[in-house]
Motif scaffolding. Structure first.
Motif, short mmCIF file in Angstrom:
data_model
loop_
_atom_site.label_atom_id
_atom_site.label_comp_id
_atom_site.label_asym_id
_atom_site.label_seq_id
_atom_site.Cartn_x
_atom_site.Cartn_y
_atom_site.Cartn_z
N ALA A 270 0.81 -1.22 0.00
CA ALA A 270 0.00 0.00 0.00
C ALA A 270 0.84 1.27 0.00
O ALA A 270 0.31 2.35 -0.27
N LEU A 271 2.12 1.15 0.27
CA LEU A 271 2.98 2.33 0.36
C LEU A 271 3.35 2.83 -1.03
O LEU A 271 3.88 2.07 -1.84
N PRO A 272 3.13 4.09 -1.32
CA PRO A 272 3.45 4.60 -2.66
C PRO A 272 4.94 4.64 -2.95
O PRO A 272 5.33 4.69 -4.12
N ASP A 273 5.76 4.60 -1.90
CA ASP A 273 7.21 4.70 -2.10
C ASP A 273 7.94 3.41 -1.75
O ASP A 273 9.15 3.42 -1.57
N SER A 329 -7.80 -5.82 4.22
CA SER A 329 -6.46 -6.23 3.80
C SER A 329 -6.40 -6.41 2.28
O SER A 329 -5.41 -6.03 1.65
N ALA A 330 -7.46 -6.97 1.70
CA ALA A 330 -7.50 -7.12 0.24
C ALA A 330 -7.43 -5.75 -0.44
O ALA A 330 -6.75 -5.57 -1.47
N TRP A 331 -8.14 -4.76 0.13
CA TRP A 331 -8.13 -3.43 -0.49
C TRP A 331 -6.74 -2.80 -0.42
O TRP A 331 -6.23 -2.25 -1.41
N LEU A 332 -6.09 -2.88 0.74
CA LEU A 332 -4.77 -2.29 0.87
C LEU A 332 -3.79 -2.92 -0.11
O LEU A 332 -2.99 -2.23 -0.75
N VAL A 333 -3.86 -4.22 -0.27
CA VAL A 333 -2.97 -4.90 -1.21
C VAL A 333 -3.31 -4.50 -2.65
O VAL A 333 -2.42 -4.32 -3.49
N SER A 334 -4.59 -4.31 -2.94
CA SER A 334 -4.98 -3.92 -4.30
C SER A 334 -4.39 -2.57 -4.68
O SER A 334 -4.12 -2.32 -5.87
N LEU A 337 -1.11 -3.35 -6.14
CA LEU A 337 -1.22 -3.97 -7.46
C LEU A 337 -1.47 -2.91 -8.53
O LEU A 337 -0.85 -2.93 -9.61
N ARG A 338 -2.35 -1.97 -8.24
CA ARG A 338 -2.65 -0.94 -9.25
C ARG A 338 -1.47 0.01 -9.43
O ARG A 338 -1.21 0.47 -10.55
N ARG A 339 -0.76 0.29 -8.37
CA ARG A 339 0.42 1.15 -8.51
C ARG A 339 1.46 0.49 -9.41
O ARG A 339 2.18 1.17 -10.17
N LEU A 340 1.55 -0.84 -9.35
CA LEU A 340 2.51 -1.57 -10.16
C LEU A 340 2.01 -1.81 -11.59
O LEU A 340 2.70 -2.42 -12.40
N GLY A 341 0.79 -1.33 -11.90
CA GLY A 341 0.24 -1.53 -13.22
C GLY A 341 -0.38 -2.90 -13.41
O GLY A 341 -0.63 -3.31 -14.56
N LEU A 342 -0.68 -3.59 -12.30
CA LEU A 342 -1.25 -4.94 -12.37
C LEU A 342 -2.77 -4.86 -12.19
O LEU A 342 -3.36 -5.59 -11.39
N ASP A 343 -3.40 -4.01 -12.97
CA ASP A 343 -4.85 -3.81 -12.84
C ASP A 343 -5.66 -5.08 -13.08
O ASP A 343 -6.62 -5.34 -12.35
N PRO A 344 -5.33 -5.90 -14.07
CA PRO A 344 -6.11 -7.12 -14.25
C PRO A 344 -6.07 -8.03 -13.02
O PRO A 344 -7.08 -8.66 -12.68
N GLU A 345 -4.92 -8.08 -12.35
CA GLU A 345 -4.81 -8.89 -11.15
C GLU A 345 -5.65 -8.31 -10.02
O GLU A 345 -6.31 -9.03 -9.27
N ALA A 346 -5.65 -6.98 -9.88
CA ALA A 346 -6.49 -6.33 -8.88
C ALA A 346 -7.96 -6.52 -9.19
O ALA A 346 -8.78 -6.76 -8.29
N ASP A 347 -8.32 -6.46 -10.47
CA ASP A 347 -9.71 -6.66 -10.86
C ASP A 347 -10.17 -8.08 -10.55
O ASP A 347 -11.31 -8.31 -10.10
N ALA A 348 -9.30 -9.06 -10.80
CA ALA A 348 -9.65 -10.44 -10.53
C ALA A 348 -9.83 -10.68 -9.04
O ALA A 348 -10.75 -11.40 -8.61
N LEU A 349 -8.96 -10.05 -8.23
CA LEU A 349 -9.09 -10.16 -6.78
C LEU A 349 -10.43 -9.59 -6.33
O LEU A 349 -11.16 -10.20 -5.53
N ALA A 350 -10.80 -8.43 -6.87
CA ALA A 350 -12.07 -7.79 -6.51
C ALA A 350 -13.26 -8.65 -6.93
O ALA A 350 -14.25 -8.76 -6.19
N ALA A 351 -13.18 -9.26 -8.10
CA ALA A 351 -14.29 -10.06 -8.59
C ALA A 351 -14.51 -11.29 -7.71
O ALA A 351 -15.65 -11.67 -7.43
N ARG A 352 -13.45 -11.93 -7.28
CA ARG A 352 -13.57 -13.09 -6.40
C ARG A 352 -14.22 -12.71 -5.08
O ARG A 352 -15.07 -13.44 -4.55
#
Length: 398
Positions: A270-273, A329-334, A337-352
């Motif tokens: 979750a840390l931007p840096d 915890s899922a939200w903080l980790v997401s 994921l989005r900061r790293l450009g892993l949006d499809p992985e974050a979307d899949a986590l949200a859908a589950r």
């Protein structure tokens, strides 16, 4: 079949849990975490509630966070639980961290997310609120026990992780959820819930991962130098590729390599840096491992760790940080994921997670393999599912 509209359901829940009034000359307005199980204001729960509420009621989001600072002592202390409306009954007084049943607040902390939540939801910079500045001054004075400025805890419930097995070696039979936990509370009460006195007396204190993630986010929200480099220097284990707490005076000197694999090693995402190399390694080696990828997002304990349990245990409901999944915890980790450009992985986590909540409702937590609801009903921070499904950019920090 009725479609589950997360936004409509989240608004109805937070509005249904809303409480307003006056107590001891102070106005309050906030959502309780759950009407039956959690009838007061919990510090970091309110931070999550406000982040979601800003979507449909910005004034209410600001009011919830202002209620936290309204409760603050003159020196800046804000407790884990604020007992608006009525004091504790005798039964709960044994298990709550109070100095007196007349206290407005418990005397322990929760992960200090307030300044960060303020940046999300209050419509103004947290540095403009002097009571937040006083709060951070209290934390630095009373919980930053070493020169690196990281915070130390006196009880596992201060981390928000309560009975996590990662604390078993720290407090042993005195740990959260164990029969002797009231003994730990009584001992810390005698020492004024003062971290320095507790450590000096030879009792455990912990420099804990999730707490210092929250601290770094909030310090950055105030425009201050980031504690993230110190967090990495002290708590990142390069050889093992995970974060681990630093512990003084543990009941059992279990080395980090033998400690349980719990979700909080992923919290620094979750840390931007957070350095990208560390973030990418956490995703590849921990989040995508069978113990986490194979469960409902996000198991509190890796499904293949020996300490994982989804069943009732002899210490009852305190199993909830020993396996089941939590939405916050899922939200903080997401966010990572989005900061790293892993949006499809974050979307899949949200859908589950959406499929589980649509079936089970907003519960306190969910069984990590099968996804059935557990713990309290109408649980406020599980509305963070809305944030997972319809992500907004985090606030600009600094």
């Amino acid at each position: 079949m009725t479609t589950f509209d997360v936004g409509v359901a989240a608004r109805a829940l937070l509005d249904g849990n809303w409480r307003e009034g006056e107590y001891r000359g102070r106005r309050y307005a906030f959502s309780v975490p759950s009407p039956r199980s959690y009838p007061w204001q919990w510090y970091w729960d309110s931070c999550f509630h406000a982040i979601v509420r800003r979507r449909f009621d910005p004034a209410g989001a600001r009011a919830e966070l202002r209620t936290l600072v309204t409760a603050a002592d003159p020196d800046g202390f804000i407790g884990h639980t604020i007992l608006w409306g009525r004091p504790l009954d005798a039964q709960r007084a044994i298990r709550y961290n109070i100095a007196s049943r007349e206290d407005l607040m418990t005397r322990t902390i929760q992960p200090p997310l307030l300044a960060w939540a303020w940046a999300w939801a209050a419509g103004s910079a947290p540095i403009e609120e002097p009571r937040i500045l006083a709060h951070h001054a209290w934390l630095r004075e009373h919980r930053a026990l070493e020169d690196d400025g990281l915070l130390w805890l006196i009880q596992s419930d201060e981390s928000g992780l309560d009975a996590s097995p990662k604390f078993d070696h720290v407090w042993g039979r005195l740990g959260q959820g164990r029969p002797l936990f009231p003994v730990l509370i009584a001992r810390n009460r005698r020492l004024g819930f003062d971290a320095r006195r507790i450590a000096a007396a030879g009792h455990p204190v912990v420099c804990e991962v999730l707490t210092n993630v929250a601290w770094s986010l909030s310090e950055q929200a105030l425009g201050r130098p980031s504690p993230t480099p110190a967090l990495v220097a002290r708590l990142w284990d390069e050889r093992r590729g995970r974060f681990a707490d630093d512990v003084r005076n543990a009941a059992d000197p279990t080395p980090p390599a033998a400690r349980p694999l719990t979700w909080d090693t992923l919290a620094p995402l979750a840390l931007p840096d957070l350095p990208d190399a560390i973030a990418q390694r956490l995703v590849a080696e921990v989040l995508r491992s069978p113990g986490f990828a194979g469960g409902i997002p996000l198991p509190a304990v890796s499904l293949d760790d020996p300490t994982y349990t989804a069943q009732e245990t002899w210490w009852g409901r305190h199993r909830h940080w020993r396996g089941p999944s939590w939405v916050n915890s899922a939200w903080l980790v997401s966010l990572g994921l989005r900061r790293l450009g892993l949006d499809p992985e974050a979307d899949a986590l949200a859908a589950r997670l959406h499929a589980v909540v649509a079936r089970e409702g907003f519960r306190e937590y969910y069984e990590a393999r099968l996804g059935y609801g557990m713990g309290a009903h109408a649980f406020g921070w599980s509305t963070l599912l809305w944030e997972l499904l319809d992500p907004a950019p985090p606030p600009t920090l600094g």
